[in-house]
Motif scaffolding. Structure first.
Motif, PDB file in Angstrom:
ATOM      1  N   GLU A  89       0.822  -1.220   0.000  1.00 31.48           N
ATOM      2  CA  GLU A  89       0.000   0.000   0.000  1.00 31.48           C
ATOM      3  C   GLU A  89       0.855   1.269   0.000  1.00 31.48           C
ATOM      4  OE1 GLU A  89       0.059  -2.115   2.551  1.00 31.48           O
ATOM      5  OE2 GLU A  89      -1.715  -3.399   2.308  1.00 31.48           O
ATOM      6  N   THR A  90       2.152   1.107   0.198  1.00 28.02           N
ATOM      7  CA  THR A  90       3.065   2.258   0.202  1.00 28.02           C
ATOM      8  C   THR A  90       2.927   3.032  -1.102  1.00 28.02           C
ATOM      9  OG1 THR A  90       4.667   1.084   1.598  1.00 28.02           O
ATOM     10  CG2 THR A  90       5.483   2.981   0.340  1.00 28.02           C
ATOM     11  N   ASP A  91       2.650   4.339  -0.992  1.00 23.81           N
ATOM     12  CA  ASP A  91       2.458   5.134  -2.215  1.00 23.81           C
ATOM     13  C   ASP A  91       3.390   6.349  -2.304  1.00 23.81           C
ATOM     14  OD1 ASP A  91       1.294   6.711  -0.285  1.00 23.81           O
ATOM     15  OD2 ASP A  91      -0.763   6.382  -0.972  1.00 23.81           O
ATOM     16  N   SER A  92       4.260   6.529  -1.319  1.00 25.52           N
ATOM     17  CA  SER A  92       5.243   7.621  -1.419  1.00 25.52           C
ATOM     18  C   SER A  92       6.375   7.405  -0.423  1.00 25.52           C
ATOM     19  CB  SER A  92       4.585   8.986  -1.165  1.00 25.52           C
ATOM     20  OG  SER A  92       4.165   9.108   0.176  1.00 25.52           O
ATOM     21  N   PHE A  93       7.551   7.936  -0.789  1.00 30.44           N
ATOM     22  CA  PHE A  93       8.728   7.894   0.076  1.00 30.44           C
ATOM     23  C   PHE A  93       9.255   9.306   0.281  1.00 30.44           C
ATOM     24  CE2 PHE A  93       9.644   3.393  -1.474  1.00 30.44           C
ATOM     25  CZ  PHE A  93       9.479   2.802  -0.221  1.00 30.44           C
ATOM     26  N   LYS A 117      18.933   5.991  -4.805  1.00 31.52           N
ATOM     27  CA  LYS A 117      19.018   4.529  -4.765  1.00 31.52           C
ATOM     28  C   LYS A 117      17.626   3.905  -4.877  1.00 31.52           C
ATOM     29  CE  LYS A 117      23.303   4.178  -2.094  1.00 31.52           C
ATOM     30  NZ  LYS A 117      23.929   3.786  -0.810  1.00 31.52           N
ATOM     31  N   ILE A 118      16.669   4.512  -4.189  1.00 33.54           N
ATOM     32  CA  ILE A 118      15.300   3.991  -4.231  1.00 33.54           C
ATOM     33  C   ILE A 118      14.704   4.133  -5.630  1.00 33.54           C
ATOM     34  CG2 ILE A 118      12.948   4.540  -3.478  1.00 33.54           C
ATOM     35  CD1 ILE A 118      14.009   4.711  -0.652  1.00 33.54           C
ATOM     36  N   LEU A 119      14.975   5.249  -6.294  1.00 34.86           N
ATOM     37  CA  LEU A 119      14.488   5.424  -7.668  1.00 34.86           C
ATOM     38  C   LEU A 119      14.973   4.279  -8.558  1.00 34.86           C
ATOM     39  CD1 LEU A 119      14.902   9.238  -8.491  1.00 34.86           C
ATOM     40  CD2 LEU A 119      12.803   8.013  -7.923  1.00 34.86           C
ATOM     41  N   LYS A 120      16.235   3.941  -8.407  1.00 29.91           N
ATOM     42  CA  LYS A 120      16.824   2.873  -9.216  1.00 29.91           C
ATOM     43  C   LYS A 120      16.208   1.516  -8.881  1.00 29.91           C
ATOM     44  CE  LYS A 120      21.297   0.842 -10.472  1.00 29.91           C
ATOM     45  NZ  LYS A 120      22.770   0.902 -10.242  1.00 29.91           N
ATOM     46  N   VAL A 129       8.375  10.189  -4.814  1.00 29.98           N
ATOM     47  CA  VAL A 129       9.602  10.228  -4.010  1.00 29.98           C
ATOM     48  C   VAL A 129      10.110  11.665  -3.872  1.00 29.98           C
ATOM     49  CG1 VAL A 129      11.976   9.417  -3.770  1.00 29.98           C
ATOM     50  CG2 VAL A 129      10.266   7.928  -4.841  1.00 29.98           C
ATOM     51  N   ILE A 130      10.440  12.037  -2.630  1.00 28.54           N
ATOM     52  CA  ILE A 130      11.080  13.325  -2.348  1.00 28.54           C
ATOM     53  C   ILE A 130      12.321  13.069  -1.504  1.00 28.54           C
ATOM     54  CG2 ILE A 130      10.884  15.559  -1.184  1.00 28.54           C
ATOM     55  CD1 ILE A 130       7.928  15.583  -1.791  1.00 28.54           C
ATOM     56  N   GLY A 131      13.431  13.666  -1.903  1.00 28.34           N
ATOM     57  CA  GLY A 131      14.671  13.538  -1.152  1.00 28.34           C
ATOM     58  C   GLY A 131      14.972  14.791  -0.355  1.00 28.34           C
ATOM     59  N   PHE A 132      16.219  14.909   0.083  1.00 31.51           N
ATOM     60  CA  PHE A 132      16.630  16.072   0.877  1.00 31.51           C
ATOM     61  C   PHE A 132      18.076  16.421   0.533  1.00 31.51           C
ATOM     62  CE2 PHE A 132      17.215  18.989   4.241  1.00 31.51           C
ATOM     63  CZ  PHE A 132      16.013  19.194   4.909  1.00 31.51           C
ATOM     64  N   ASP A 133      18.343  17.668   0.203  1.00 25.03           N
ATOM     65  CA  ASP A 133      19.660  18.264  -0.090  1.00 25.03           C
ATOM     66  C   ASP A 133      19.736  18.862  -1.488  1.00 25.03           C
ATOM     67  OD1 ASP A 133      20.855  17.879   2.361  1.00 25.03           O
ATOM     68  OD2 ASP A 133      21.715  15.936   1.817  1.00 25.03           O
ATOM     69  N   VAL A 193      11.865  21.654  -4.025  1.00 26.99           N
ATOM     70  CA  VAL A 193      12.049  21.765  -5.472  1.00 26.99           C
ATOM     71  C   VAL A 193      11.315  20.578  -6.116  1.00 26.99           C
ATOM     72  CG1 VAL A 193      13.708  21.840  -7.363  1.00 26.99           C
ATOM     73  CG2 VAL A 193      14.302  22.831  -5.144  1.00 26.99           C
ATOM     74  N   SER A 194      10.233  20.860  -6.816  1.00 34.60           N
ATOM     75  CA  SER A 194       9.409  19.805  -7.404  1.00 34.60           C
ATOM     76  C   SER A 194       9.925  19.405  -8.774  1.00 34.60           C
ATOM     77  CB  SER A 194       7.951  20.266  -7.515  1.00 34.60           C
ATOM     78  OG  SER A 194       7.393  20.473  -6.239  1.00 34.60           O
ATOM     79  N   ARG A 195      10.073  18.097  -8.973  1.00 32.22           N
ATOM     80  CA  ARG A 195      10.496  17.571 -10.276  1.00 32.22           C
ATOM     81  C   ARG A 195       9.635  16.347 -10.618  1.00 32.22           C
ATOM     82  NH1 ARG A 195      15.832  18.568  -7.989  1.00 32.22           N
ATOM     83  NH2 ARG A 195      16.645  20.532  -8.839  1.00 32.22           N
ATOM     84  N   GLU A 196      10.099  15.540 -11.567  1.00 34.40           N
ATOM     85  CA  GLU A 196       9.279  14.459 -12.117  1.00 34.40           C
ATOM     86  C   GLU A 196       8.921  13.353 -11.121  1.00 34.40           C
ATOM     87  OE1 GLU A 196      11.227  14.802 -16.626  1.00 34.40           O
ATOM     88  OE2 GLU A 196      11.809  13.159 -15.283  1.00 34.40           O
ATOM     89  N   SER A 197       9.676  13.198 -10.049  1.00 30.41           N
ATOM     90  CA  SER A 197       9.398  12.094  -9.105  1.00 30.41           C
ATOM     91  C   SER A 197       8.114  12.272  -8.323  1.00 30.41           C
ATOM     92  CB  SER A 197      10.571  11.912  -8.136  1.00 30.41           C
ATOM     93  OG  SER A 197      10.719  13.047  -7.310  1.00 30.41           O
ATOM     94  N   ILE A 198       7.490  13.472  -8.431  1.00 31.42           N
ATOM     95  CA  ILE A 198       6.183  13.656  -7.777  1.00 31.42           C
ATOM     96  C   ILE A 198       5.158  14.241  -8.744  1.00 31.42           C
ATOM     97  CG2 ILE A 198       7.154  13.926  -5.468  1.00 31.42           C
ATOM     98  CD1 ILE A 198       6.631  16.964  -5.736  1.00 31.42           C
ATOM     99  N   GLU A 199       5.619  14.712  -9.914  1.00 29.07           N
ATOM    100  CA  GLU A 199       4.697  15.408 -10.823  1.00 29.07           C
ATOM    101  C   GLU A 199       4.061  14.464 -11.837  1.00 29.07           C
ATOM    102  OE1 GLU A 199       7.232  18.395 -12.474  1.00 29.07           O
ATOM    103  OE2 GLU A 199       7.006  19.732 -10.770  1.00 29.07           O
TER     104      GLU A 199
END
Length: 334
Positions: free
Chosen positions: A240-244, A254-257, A272-276, A328-334
């Protein structure tokens, strides 16, 4: 020109010797136009200040020590570079010490910096979770960035607002429809990671989502562990996990890969949203959304504050300054 003197600089700039001195030492009052005019003449004539005489006269070495735990880390390297550039513009040289997250090395570097009579020290993070210890024989002003020291009363602590980052990232995922977000942490937790996790949990609570450690948290091991297997097992157990939301971009990339090899569509099935906001975030497939830290502002505040400490202004001692972050929003959430 040879043997250019400060009087020559004043004559060619059309200002007084006192004004040239104020520009060189960056104190007193003068306009930006005057500063630029003097600096241009200094550059054109190749004027060299006698730093030995200047140091003796002002009882300063015009040297700053910077302790950094991992110079290969993008965030640390970026902050160090900007701090070095700002001090260089002000006539200071810097000694950059890479501690490799080793407490013994950290203490040895502090001893070395003290022996070199640096005017001040900037400590970026620290090897120990308890915070860095300062046992100087003489008083040396210092600023701490990213991790609090054991004794906060004699310094200023500057940090990104890690809690805010965790909160806005999680709230964005929920806003985009996530019902079961997961925070991904590294096994070696830092104080900044803990703050990001608090933001994650509070964002869930605000949006009436129950936080369950077994369902909404994934702690990954070290490089030696099989991270691919850990992520695969987690998604198998919790489909059921739908976001990280990951506490750093390296984990996110690493998770994207891994997720891509599992045939899971990003962002349709998993966001997926990261940090940095490391540079590689812009070139991954898909590109990675991330929380960006304002390293320029951190460097500016640190430089300005340490110089104030060096000049005897201790108004900010014992205080904490949190620098806002942004998503900063990019393709991993859009």
């Amino acid at each position: 020109m040879r043997n250019v003197t400060i009087k020559d600089i004043a004559r060619l700039s059309g200002v007084s010797v006192a004004t040239v001195s104020r520009v060189i030492n960056n104190n007193g009052r003068f306009s930006e136009e005057t500063r630029q005019k003097v600096l241009q003449v200094i550059e054109e004539t190749g004027y060299q200040m006698n730093f030995s005489a200047k140091s003796l006269r002002m009882n300063r070495s015009f040297t700053i020590g910077i302790l950094v735990p991992d110079i290969s880390n993008y965030f640390f390297a970026d902050v160090v570079q900007q701090i070095e550039e700002k001090f260089f513009e002000l006539g200071y040289s810097t000694i950059i010490c890479n501690t490799a997250r080793n407490s013994d090395k950290e203490q040895k570097y502090l001893t070395i910096l003290e022996s070199k009579s640096v005017d001040g020290i900037i400590v970026i993070s620290g090897a120990s979770e308890e915070g860095i210890e300062f046992n100087f024989e003489k008083t040396i002003p210092y600023i701490c960035i990213d991790r609090k020291p054991k004794d906060e009363k004699n310094t200023l602590f500057i940090s990104s607002n890690h809690y805010q980052g965790g909160f806005i990232a999680t709230e964005k995922l929920i806003e985009l429809g996530s019902k079961q977000p997961v925070i991904v942490l590294h096994q070696l937790l830092t104080s900044s990671s803990k703050e990001r996790a608090k933001g994650f949990v509070d964002a869930m609570k605000k949006n009436s989502l129950y936080f369950d450690e077994t369902v909404n948290q994934l702690i990954l091991g070290t490089e030696q562990d099989d991270i691919t297997q850990q992520v695969t097992d987690f998604l198998t157990k919790h489909p059921e996990t739908d976001s990280f939301f990951t506490t750093n971009d390296i984990l996110a990339l690493k998770i994207l890969k891994i997720v891509k090899t599992l045939g899971i569509n990003i962002p349709a099935s998993l966001k997926v949203i990261g940090f940095d906001d490391v540079p590689s975030s812009q070139y991954s497939t898909p590109t990675l959304s991330s929380i960006r830290q304002n390293t320029e502002e951190i460097a500016r505040v640190a430089t300005k504050s340490l110089l104030a400490f060096i000049d005897g202004d201790d108004k900010q001692q014992g205080k904490q300054i949190l620098i806002p972050v942004e998503l900063v929003s990019r393709e991993s959430i859009e």
